[in-house]
Scaffold this active site. Sequence first.
Site, short mmCIF file in Angstrom:
data_model
loop_
_atom_site.label_atom_id
_atom_site.label_comp_id
_atom_site.label_asym_id
_atom_site.label_seq_id
_atom_site.Cartn_x
_atom_site.Cartn_y
_atom_site.Cartn_z
CG ASP A 34 3.81 7.68 -0.72
OD1 ASP A 34 3.44 6.49 -0.70
OD2 ASP A 34 3.99 8.31 -1.77
CB ALA A 80 -1.51 -4.89 -5.31
CE LYS A 81 -6.46 -4.92 -1.54
NZ LYS A 81 -6.22 -4.56 -0.12
CE1 TYR A 109 -7.32 -2.44 -4.18
CE2 TYR A 109 -8.66 -4.26 -4.97
CZ TYR A 109 -8.30 -3.39 -3.95
OH TYR A 109 -8.91 -3.48 -2.73
#
Length: 334
Positions: A61, A156-157, A153
Amino acid sequence: MQQGRVVVVTGASGGIGRAAARAFGERGDRVALLARGEKGLKAAAEEVEQAGGEALPVPVDMADHAAVEAAAEKVEGTFGPIDVWVNDAFTSVFARFTDVEPEEFRRVTAVTYLGYVNGTRTALNRMLPRDRGAIVQVGSALAYRGIPLQSAYCGAKHAIQGFTEALRCELLNDKSNVHVTMVQMPGVNTPQFDWVLSRLPRRAQPVPPIYQPEIPARAIVYAADHPRRREYWVGGSTVATLIANKFAPGLLDRYLARTGVKSQQTTQPRDPDQPANLWVPADDPEGQDFGAHGRFDHKAKARSPQLWASQHHGLLGALAVAAATGLGALARNR
């Protein structure tokens, strides 16, 4: 072009990571595959070896830094010093921000952003003392432009982009021979749209135009060979997004408000029993191997002139091609 290198690919059990691992295998590289899904990892390792490389599947992970360090120790104990590290692992939630639970948002950030941080730190711990190595960050057009239904998302990017820029400056200041680069992706035909947690009423899909995962895979391999360039762009829509967000962000806000929700869903209702890989992998021993391709083979593109322009002529070349293709596609989708 170097061959027979030691390459680590995170998120290697499916999608872009799976295709990239296979592409490195075709060069005869020794490829360590890091991901959570053991069934997907086993199948990916078989593909790498069938392609001509050596494979080492390592279940991990990426949100767990100690586990990532242990994985790197296993890789170097088996294959030797790591030459290339590719960060690609991610998870996400398809939903409006207000429908995403706080712990879900935290989990997406831990895997998709901090997973890159953990992978990069682990790679640097080994590459910096040797003063050689390449780190490839798999980015997205969404590193520059947020869109509806993907707030975690996109966040995060964006974070990966800022983190990588800061790190690159530090490496340049130190005159290091370790290099970090990014490959910015468009919509890609991967299995994520059938295994990411979704609260949408209809089945999720990438924003068109859609590309086959082998195109990003080739870009990743090229970036690993030429990591001094700060970025590579795959697909005209990626470059068109960069241009529009730079020069007309307000207009792009309104355009995405009008089209962004519908364009990310098909007309088919979402399967209520669709797996979700947020907390546990969808390709674990109880699940299935999803492979590299999603369900969009009938519409995905197998070529990208923008990638060629990005590789050979940098940003200006990619912008020129995007002006003729990517912006036209954006206009047609209005």
